[in-house]
Design a protein around this motif. Sequence first.
Motif, PDB file in Angstrom:
ATOM      1  N   ASN A  29      25.430 -25.439  34.184  1.00  0.00           N
ATOM      2  CA  ASN A  29      25.423 -24.575  32.799  1.00  0.00           C
ATOM      3  C   ASN A  29      25.531 -23.019  33.280  1.00  0.00           C
ATOM      4  OD1 ASN A  29      23.965 -23.090  30.600  1.00  0.00           O
ATOM      5  ND2 ASN A  29      24.882 -25.091  29.655  1.00  0.00           N
TER       6      ASN A  29
ATOM      7  N   ARG B 255      26.542 -19.421  31.192  1.00  0.00           N
ATOM      8  CA  ARG B 255      26.865 -18.850  29.842  1.00  0.00           C
ATOM      9  C   ARG B 255      26.894 -19.725  28.610  1.00  0.00           C
ATOM     10  NH1 ARG B 255      28.089 -13.359  31.027  1.00  0.00           N
ATOM     11  NH2 ARG B 255      28.454 -12.892  33.185  1.00  0.00           N
ATOM     12  N   SER B 256      26.060 -20.676  28.591  1.00  0.00           N
ATOM     13  CA  SER B 256      26.136 -21.537  27.527  1.00  0.00           C
ATOM     14  C   SER B 256      27.127 -22.553  27.253  1.00  0.00           C
ATOM     15  CB  SER B 256      25.723 -20.935  26.054  1.00  0.00           C
ATOM     16  OG  SER B 256      26.716 -20.394  25.812  1.00  0.00           O
ATOM     17  N   TYR B 257      27.846 -23.062  28.412  1.00  0.00           N
ATOM     18  CA  TYR B 257      28.802 -24.004  28.460  1.00  0.00           C
ATOM     19  C   TYR B 257      28.510 -24.500  29.711  1.00  0.00           C
ATOM     20  CZ  TYR B 257      32.331 -21.760  31.406  1.00  0.00           C
ATOM     21  OH  TYR B 257      32.921 -21.150  32.633  1.00  0.00           O
ATOM     22  N   ASN B 258      29.135 -26.100  29.729  1.00  0.00           N
ATOM     23  CA  ASN B 258      28.829 -26.761  31.097  1.00  0.00           C
ATOM     24  C   ASN B 258      30.156 -26.586  32.000  1.00  0.00           C
ATOM     25  OD1 ASN B 258      26.533 -27.347  30.114  1.00  0.00           O
ATOM     26  ND2 ASN B 258      26.664 -29.351  29.834  1.00  0.00           N
ATOM     27  N   LEU B 259      30.209 -26.518  33.225  1.00  0.00           N
ATOM     28  CA  LEU B 259      31.278 -26.395  33.946  1.00  0.00           C
ATOM     29  C   LEU B 259      31.298 -27.088  35.239  1.00  0.00           C
ATOM     30  CD1 LEU B 259      34.045 -24.865  34.761  1.00  0.00           C
ATOM     31  CD2 LEU B 259      32.552 -23.106  35.833  1.00  0.00           C
TER      32      LEU B 259
END
Lengths: 85, 630
Positions: free
Chosen positions: A61, A63-67
């Motif tokens: 996670n 910067r508030s997204y999932n990668l």
Amino acid sequence: MAVVVGQNKMTLNHVRAGSSVKVEYLEASPLKERLMSMGVVSGTVIKVLSSAPLGDPMEINVRSYNLAMRRKDAEKIVVSLLPTA
Amino acid sequence: MSTLSVALTGNPNTGKSTIFNELTGIRQKIGNWPGVTVDKRMGYIKHDDRAISIVDLPGTYSVNARSPEEKIVIDYLLNEHPDIVVDVIDASNIERNLFLTLQLLEHHIPVLLDLNMIDEATKRGMKISSKKLSDLIGMPVVETIGRSAKSTKKLLSVFTSTVMANYKNSDLIESHIEAVAAVRAGEGKDDDKEEKVIALRYALIDKLISETVDTSNMASTSTTEKIDHFLANGFIALPILLLLLYAVFEVTFTWIGQPLADALDFIINTWFSGVVDDALTTLGVADWLHSLVVDGVIAGVGSVLTFVPLIFTLFFCLSVLDGTGYMARVAFVMDPIMRRAGLTGKGIMPLIMGFGCGVPAIMGARALDSEKDRMVSILVTPFLTCGAKLPVMALFAAVFFPDNASNVVFCMYIVGIVMAIIMAKVLNVTTFRDKQSTFLLELPPYRIPDIKTVLLETWDKGKGYLIKAGTIIFAMSVLIWFLSNYNFSGPTDEMTESFLAVLGAGVSHLFAWQGFASWQAGAAAITGVVAKEAVISTMGILYNVGDVADDTVDAANQMMTALGGSFTALSALAFMVFTQLYSPCVTALGTIKKETGKWKWMFFAFAYTCVVAWIVSLLVYQIGRLLGFN
């Protein structure tokens, strides 16, 4: 069996799920610029999430997204462990 | 007043296309950007008596012009100067989304920021001050909830009332641009400088975020992460994945798609064909025209149309799964397995489709990241056992290996899969050696798919198949009809004296070492290029068995006597292997041309699969003989 890259530093692939880390620097790799563009730059805080069932790729996670990324690409990201909140 | 031109840009997974679909509905046109296989989506709408044209630019994370998509975006914005550039931002993911925004501002492209899915961000506990953000960067900011009619209306009003010329980069942005320019003008390697620029952008983003976004109430674990625990992380994810894929397959090939296809087949090839047949007889048209219409055009085009329900159903299912965000998880879970075959996780879906029909499978490769992944996927898909090859395999297995029929058919599936893997590896180290295959994938939050977007996507893909492949199959049907009904002295009733027989005899020389050098096998191979099922029907006609029964066992009995004379068990096996591997059917070839944009790749796909098929069938026959089989 975390590979120690200096005091308290390790590569992202060795960070256990649930831990938060701070990005120190990225080693040269074909993905480096794309990773940086997607927000993985020095100083960014990353939370390591669970991996895919076969252990690879891993999910983070940032910067508030999932990668999702492969472990061999995560090996190029040097991070330092943050104290667990 | 002149038409107001609006361009939508933004990251993937921001709901940008949903906004586009909500704004334009069915008043949209989908074309191709010149030279690449990226969709160009345009729409037209009227609001407050103002004509508005909207273009949906490809979703990109940045505009470094590294990928075709990124190049399209930046070229379009710099060359076309749309009146309004909307930067669609997923509000709950504003940090990374602002990266593209800054890049656009650095190019002095004024943007209208659209904080989309603001409701999701609020639900996650984020508080964003649009006003402050607007002041800080100097550009207008609007908030929307992706698929609400109110948001759509609001956006349109903003479009017609906003004059972008009134907005200038703020001093903050201008000083950032100066800093970027200073880095670029400085010493050092280009790559290093670019990395410094990226760091500058994120430094500014951190500053913008700290002043405009309040995250103090944010939940530590999102619903998505909880769902991922089952669908993407734990061991249970694998069986769930298999189950879902199986369900898609069942829906397409058993429950919905196939029954519709069968009904359509009946309507076209029995009812409509019969009606036309009778009408032409009543009208007393010339025999050749009668035959061309009924046996050529209706039979040929009909065979394509019967694929349509399958394709629409399959794309509908996949579009729904994609809309939920699950497809990203499929790629995530399957990546390590696919990687061993020289492919990437994202390549799993197109290949699975390949067991149904190669055409949607080839089109499905669009979703892949890199040109290399797309090309490899497209080029290996034809080896898989599609629904049309299955009857050929089943029939031959029943005739020549009655005791082991299903095992032999299963082996053919394996032959196809193994060759697909081998060729994926080979293509990886040869033709596409220099190209990178990478895996960096955003796992978007789970969402309920937007039905309008799902339907439009399904229609768009299905329509493309109808038009492009339909024109090719139409032409080929007429050609094959001509070849099998004419020779140099004119029309012939005996197919054995037709051009096709002559061609078959010519082609059959190629199979001298494979043990099936009969002109019938050659002719069957030729018609099999039109449609794989045609291998069986052609042989039926050529060996004069009359109508081949629908039922495999009856057909096997019919063919037994006929085929037994010209094939041995071993040469039949070689022929099956050849049929399994050689050329994609014309519809698939047409799709390859369309998807790769180049004739070259279509001919390559034809030629290399034929060579592979020729070699493997040769090996099967010759090694079989050495081992004492016959």
